[in-house]
Design a protein around this motif. Structure first.
Motif, PDB file in Angstrom:
ATOM      1  N   ASP A  93      18.730  43.477 141.393  1.00  0.00           N
ATOM      2  CA  ASP A  93      18.895  44.473 142.456  1.00  0.00           C
ATOM      3  C   ASP A  93      17.582  44.525 143.242  1.00  0.00           C
ATOM      4  OD1 ASP A  93      18.963  46.830 143.989  1.00  0.00           O
ATOM      5  OD2 ASP A  93      19.849  48.039 142.395  1.00  0.00           O
ATOM      6  N   PRO A  94      17.541  43.918 144.439  1.00  0.00           N
ATOM      7  CA  PRO A  94      16.285  43.888 145.203  1.00  0.00           C
ATOM      8  C   PRO A  94      15.685  45.272 145.452  1.00  0.00           C
ATOM      9  CG  PRO A  94      17.927  42.454 146.220  1.00  0.00           C
ATOM     10  CD  PRO A  94      18.632  43.229 145.135  1.00  0.00           C
ATOM     11  N   ALA A  95      16.528  46.273 145.634  1.00  0.00           N
ATOM     12  CA  ALA A  95      16.010  47.630 145.869  1.00  0.00           C
ATOM     13  C   ALA A  95      15.323  48.171 144.621  1.00  0.00           C
ATOM     14  CB  ALA A  95      17.141  48.559 146.303  1.00  0.00           C
ATOM     15  N   GLU A 153      17.122  54.823 147.430  1.00  0.00           N
ATOM     16  CA  GLU A 153      17.986  54.718 148.610  1.00  0.00           C
ATOM     17  C   GLU A 153      17.227  54.094 149.780  1.00  0.00           C
ATOM     18  OE1 GLU A 153      21.309  55.134 148.813  1.00  0.00           O
ATOM     19  OE2 GLU A 153      21.149  55.445 146.649  1.00  0.00           O
ATOM     20  N   LYS A 156      16.945  50.430 149.164  1.00  0.00           N
ATOM     21  CA  LYS A 156      18.213  49.735 149.452  1.00  0.00           C
ATOM     22  C   LYS A 156      18.274  49.375 150.929  1.00  0.00           C
ATOM     23  CE  LYS A 156      21.205  51.950 146.013  1.00  0.00           C
ATOM     24  NZ  LYS A 156      22.371  52.858 145.897  1.00  0.00           N
ATOM     25  N   LYS A 157      17.953  50.345 151.765  1.00  0.00           N
ATOM     26  CA  LYS A 157      18.002  50.114 153.221  1.00  0.00           C
ATOM     27  C   LYS A 157      16.971  49.066 153.623  1.00  0.00           C
ATOM     28  CE  LYS A 157      18.514  52.399 157.591  1.00  0.00           C
ATOM     29  NZ  LYS A 157      19.647  51.656 158.074  1.00  0.00           N
ATOM     30  N   LYS A 158      15.769  49.187 153.078  1.00  0.00           N
ATOM     31  CA  LYS A 158      14.689  48.249 153.433  1.00  0.00           C
ATOM     32  C   LYS A 158      15.027  46.825 152.998  1.00  0.00           C
ATOM     33  CE  LYS A 158       9.841  47.245 153.047  1.00  0.00           C
ATOM     34  NZ  LYS A 158       8.808  47.667 153.897  1.00  0.00           N
ATOM     35  N   THR A 159      15.633  46.663 151.832  1.00  0.00           N
ATOM     36  CA  THR A 159      15.901  45.306 151.330  1.00  0.00           C
ATOM     37  C   THR A 159      17.161  44.686 151.922  1.00  0.00           C
ATOM     38  OG1 THR A 159      17.009  46.208 149.356  1.00  0.00           O
ATOM     39  CG2 THR A 159      14.651  45.657 149.151  1.00  0.00           C
ATOM     40  N   THR A 160      17.951  45.474 152.658  1.00  0.00           N
ATOM     41  CA  THR A 160      19.141  44.908 153.295  1.00  0.00           C
ATOM     42  C   THR A 160      18.978  44.793 154.806  1.00  0.00           C
ATOM     43  OG1 THR A 160      20.207  47.083 153.425  1.00  0.00           O
ATOM     44  CG2 THR A 160      20.730  45.710 151.513  1.00  0.00           C
ATOM     45  N   SER A 161      17.836  45.225 155.321  1.00  0.00           N
ATOM     46  CA  SER A 161      17.602  45.179 156.789  1.00  0.00           C
ATOM     47  C   SER A 161      17.133  43.791 157.205  1.00  0.00           C
ATOM     48  CB  SER A 161      16.536  46.182 157.184  1.00  0.00           C
ATOM     49  OG  SER A 161      16.922  47.468 156.817  1.00  0.00           O
TER      50      SER A 161
END
Length: 161
Positions: A93-95, A153, A156-161
């Motif tokens: 899980d990258p986040a 959370e 999660k946003k940072k690693t999927t941007s």
């Protein structure tokens, strides 16, 4: 032993009292990803291993504990990362990996840390602030859990941007 096996077998986790970064972040990790029924016990530095043995508890973030800081070739990692690696969470899980790197950077000496995440300064300041508000480790876990939920959370946003 996989994480789901552990949660059925072990529910007591023990570490040193007066937690700050790693000793408060680890309970968040354990409850969220390893052992949702975990109970945490905080004792004096010299009591951790004896009380763990007596209670059949898993020790963490203490000298000679089941899980603690390690020094691989790339640099020191904190107990949070060690727990993730041992429970097969690392790299999945990258986040969560990013949260671990931030916690590790904040909890280890910058001269020999394996990671150098800029967010560590904010995490360190907030964690030390909570430590100034109370010496009660269970209160700190309750107060900081939403902060780690929010950090996760954000990651999660940072690693999927």
């Amino acid at each position: 032993m996989c994480s789901s096996d552990l949660s059925r077998l072990e529910v007591k986790w023990i570490t040193r009292e007066h937690g700050n970064i790693d000793r408060i972040a680890c309970p968040w990790l354990i409850k969220r990803f390893i052992d949702q029924d975990a109970q945490f016990i905080f004792v004096g530095r010299d009591e951790v291993l004896d009380v763990a043995k007596k209670l059949g508890a898993k020790s963490f973030d203490s000298k000679c504990a089941d899980f603690s800081h390690e020094q691989p070739p790339e640099g020191e990692i904190c107990t949070f990362v060690t727990l993730m690696q041992h429970h097969d969470l690392w790299g999945k899980d990258p986040a969560l990996d990013l949260v671990a790197k931030i916690v590790s950077t904040a909890d280890t000496n910058p001269d020999n840390s394996a990671y150098h995440e800029p967010e560590e300064a904010g995490l360190s300041a907030i964690a030390h602030g909570f430590a100034l508000l109370s010496e009660d480790d269970h209160k700190k876990i309750a107060w900081e859990t939403p902060m780690y939920d929010a950090l996760y959370e954000w990651a999660k946003k940072k690693t999927t941007s």
